[in-house]
Design a protein around this motif. Structure first.
Motif, mmCIF file in Angstrom:
data_model
loop_
_atom_site.group_PDB
_atom_site.id
_atom_site.type_symbol
_atom_site.label_atom_id
_atom_site.label_comp_id
_atom_site.label_asym_id
_atom_site.label_seq_id
_atom_site.Cartn_x
_atom_site.Cartn_y
_atom_site.Cartn_z
ATOM 1 N N GLY A 102 0.809 -1.208 0.000
ATOM 2 C CA GLY A 102 0.000 0.000 0.000
ATOM 3 C C GLY A 102 0.843 1.257 0.000
ATOM 4 O O GLY A 102 1.937 1.292 0.573
ATOM 5 N N THR A 103 0.345 2.302 -0.631
ATOM 6 C CA THR A 103 1.009 3.598 -0.606
ATOM 7 C C THR A 103 -0.004 4.690 -0.917
ATOM 8 O O THR A 103 -0.964 4.470 -1.656
ATOM 9 N N CYS A 104 0.212 5.861 -0.326
ATOM 10 C CA CYS A 104 -0.621 7.030 -0.643
ATOM 11 C C CYS A 104 -0.012 7.845 -1.768
ATOM 12 O O CYS A 104 -0.682 8.236 -2.712
ATOM 13 N N LEU A 105 1.273 8.136 -1.636
ATOM 14 C CA LEU A 105 1.921 9.148 -2.462
ATOM 15 C C LEU A 105 2.858 8.584 -3.505
ATOM 16 O O LEU A 105 3.361 9.322 -4.352
ATOM 17 N N GLY A 106 3.126 7.290 -3.451
ATOM 18 C CA GLY A 106 3.949 6.673 -4.475
ATOM 19 C C GLY A 106 5.429 6.944 -4.296
ATOM 20 O O GLY A 106 5.902 7.242 -3.204
ATOM 21 N N ASP A 107 6.149 6.883 -5.397
ATOM 22 C CA ASP A 107 7.605 6.863 -5.315
ATOM 23 C C ASP A 107 8.238 7.784 -6.349
ATOM 24 O O ASP A 107 9.042 7.373 -7.171
ATOM 25 N N ALA A 134 -4.405 2.117 3.012
ATOM 26 C CA ALA A 134 -3.837 1.209 2.015
ATOM 27 C C ALA A 134 -3.117 0.013 2.642
ATOM 28 O O ALA A 134 -3.223 -1.117 2.150
ATOM 29 N N GLY A 135 -2.380 0.238 3.724
ATOM 30 C CA GLY A 135 -1.660 -0.867 4.346
ATOM 31 C C GLY A 135 -2.586 -1.919 4.914
ATOM 32 O O GLY A 135 -2.274 -3.116 4.884
ATOM 33 N N GLY A 136 -3.749 -1.505 5.431
ATOM 34 C CA GLY A 136 -4.723 -2.460 5.944
ATOM 35 C C GLY A 136 -5.385 -3.240 4.830
ATOM 36 O O GLY A 136 -5.533 -4.467 4.905
ATOM 37 N N THR A 169 3.728 -8.076 2.263
ATOM 38 C CA THR A 169 2.673 -7.069 2.302
ATOM 39 C C THR A 169 3.034 -5.971 3.285
ATOM 40 O O THR A 169 3.946 -6.119 4.106
ATOM 41 N N GLY A 170 2.315 -4.866 3.202
ATOM 42 C CA GLY A 170 2.564 -3.736 4.091
ATOM 43 C C GLY A 170 2.326 -2.442 3.363
ATOM 44 O O GLY A 170 1.397 -2.322 2.562
ATOM 45 N N GLY A 171 3.183 -1.457 3.629
ATOM 46 C CA GLY A 171 3.008 -0.166 2.989
ATOM 47 C C GLY A 171 4.236 0.697 3.151
ATOM 48 O O GLY A 171 5.094 0.441 4.004
ATOM 49 N N ALA A 172 4.326 1.738 2.303
ATOM 50 C CA ALA A 172 5.463 2.655 2.360
ATOM 51 C C ALA A 172 5.037 4.012 1.829
ATOM 52 O O ALA A 172 4.281 4.103 0.858
ATOM 53 N N ASP A 173 5.518 5.060 2.461
ATOM 54 C CA ASP A 173 5.298 6.414 1.972
ATOM 55 C C ASP A 173 6.452 7.304 2.398
ATOM 56 O O ASP A 173 7.119 7.040 3.409
#
Length: 382
Positions: A104-109, A146-148, A168-172
């Motif tokens: 998951g991510t909100c803002l991307g990379d 997104a991470g959930g 799985t997980g998330g990063a921002d």
């Protein structure tokens, strides 16, 4: 139904690289002091950030992907599945089997001040490249939930027999557009993140990544892996009543929580979304009390964001990592001090020291713009 277990954890936060750094901050029980934004071109009223220190992605490019890769390597190593590192790929012994990535991510990379069209997808793709093999690769962008949602999708891949192992997980990471947008919405606090405090004015955004290795229990047992915890259930909903605010009565938040809990509504602890925004904290308090009933008064909540900020798409993943630690230690950490408890937020926030975990079930909530609601329920290994 196929049982889904956790065999590895990895984290990058403002406290440094590694799960150990995160848990040390949790154990300290103090609110973290946010940094001032170093971006001189960012004109915001609350220029604060819980930034990741050190050399990880420090040039501002591919920063979220670098966080995710670093956390993934730590998680894979703990799971006994790799000897490689970021950019090297190369999985070691351990019988990886059919593998997937759901991140998951909100803002991307992208670059801090820009937003190329494909930046969101690069974060998940970074982990696919790290693994060095084809497989399911899903990018989830349900904003701050997104991470959930990613954990639930990962579990579904395992339950459906489409994967044996899923990262799985998330990063921002920092984005000038992201910070400025939240500032224009009036959603940022210029002091610190103060969930459930009567004087709270908003959240403080942070950088980070949390990655969990999920496996089918049979696959983990077959390769002799140590099981850290289990994913017992997940629930989703969308109220869609407002672009940025949850429904005032919390109906759909209740629906997500009960979806995760199933028939048994008893839990030992809750890690709430608790952003520190006035409306969201109040609605979540109402929803938690409605679901838990009389048990709400003795079920401790542990609020993570005062320590690491609101890490967007990573927030639910980092909360899940803390949930696993709570299950393994049998205690709920002390919350950062709440100076002026809000009488409209009737929740139990122990602050004087660790609290014994009565039941081996920890609920993690994550909510987002667009009415996206996610809850996950984590249980002990045995």
């Amino acid at each position: 139904m196929t049982e889904v277990v956790v065999t590895g954890l990895g984290a990058v936060t403002c406290h440094g690289t590694g799960v150990g750094a995160l848990l040390a901050a949790v154990a300290a029980g103090r609110a973290a002091t946010p940094d001032k934004l170093a971006d001189d071109a960012a004109y915001v009223g609350a220029p604060l950030i819980h930034a990741v220190p050190g050399p990880v992605g420090e040039d501002g490019r591919r920063r979220a992907g670098a966080f995710a890769a670093t956390a993934a390597v730590e998680a894979l190593r703990q799971a006994g599945l790799t000897g490689g590192g970021p950019g090297r790929g190369g999985l070691g012994r351990g019988g990886l089997g059919r593998v997937g990535v759901v991140l998951g991510t909100c803002l991307g990379d992208g670059v801090a001040g820009t937003g190329p069209d494909d930046v969101v997808y690069r974060v998940a793709a970074t982990l696919g490249e790290l693994l060095g093999r084809a497989g399911r690769n899903v990018s989830v962008s349900n904003a701050c939930a997104a991470g959930g949602f990613a954990a639930g999708i990962a579990a579904d891949l395992i339950r459906a027999g489409e994967a044996d192992v899923v990262l799985t997980g998330g990063a921002d990471a920092y984005s000038r557009v992201g910070w400025a947008s939240m500032d224009r919405l009036g959603a940022l606090d210029d002091v610190r993140c103060r969930p459930f405090d009567r004087d709270r004015r908003g959240t403080v955004l942070g950088e980070g990544a949390g990655v969990l290795v999920l496996e089918s229990a049979a696959h983990a047992a077959g390769r002799g892996a140590t099981v850290l915890a289990r994913l017992l259930g997940d629930g989703w909903s969308c109220d869609a009543g407002h672009l940025t605010a949850p429904e005032p009565d919390g109906t759909q938040i209740v629906r997500a929580i009960t979806g995760a809990l199933g028939d048994n509504r008893a839990v030992g602890a809750v890690i709430p979304h608790a952003t520190g925004t006035p409306h969201n904290d109040r609605v979540e308090s109402v929803a938690v009390r409605e679901v838990l009933g009389a048990d709400a008064a003795r079920t401790p909540l542990y609020s993570l964001k005062p320590l690491i900020g609101h890490t967007g798409g990573a927030s639910a993943a980092l909360a899940a990592i803390v949930a696993v630690d709570i299950l393994r230690s049998g205690t709920v950490p002390a919350n950062a001090p709440v100076e002026n408890p809000d009488p409209e937020c009737e929740v139990y926030l122990p602050q004087d020291g660790p609290t014994p975990l009565r039941l081996p079930r920890v609920l993690v909530n994550a909510y987002a713009f667009g009415g996206n609601n996610s809850s996950t329920l984590w249980g002990c290994a045995a």
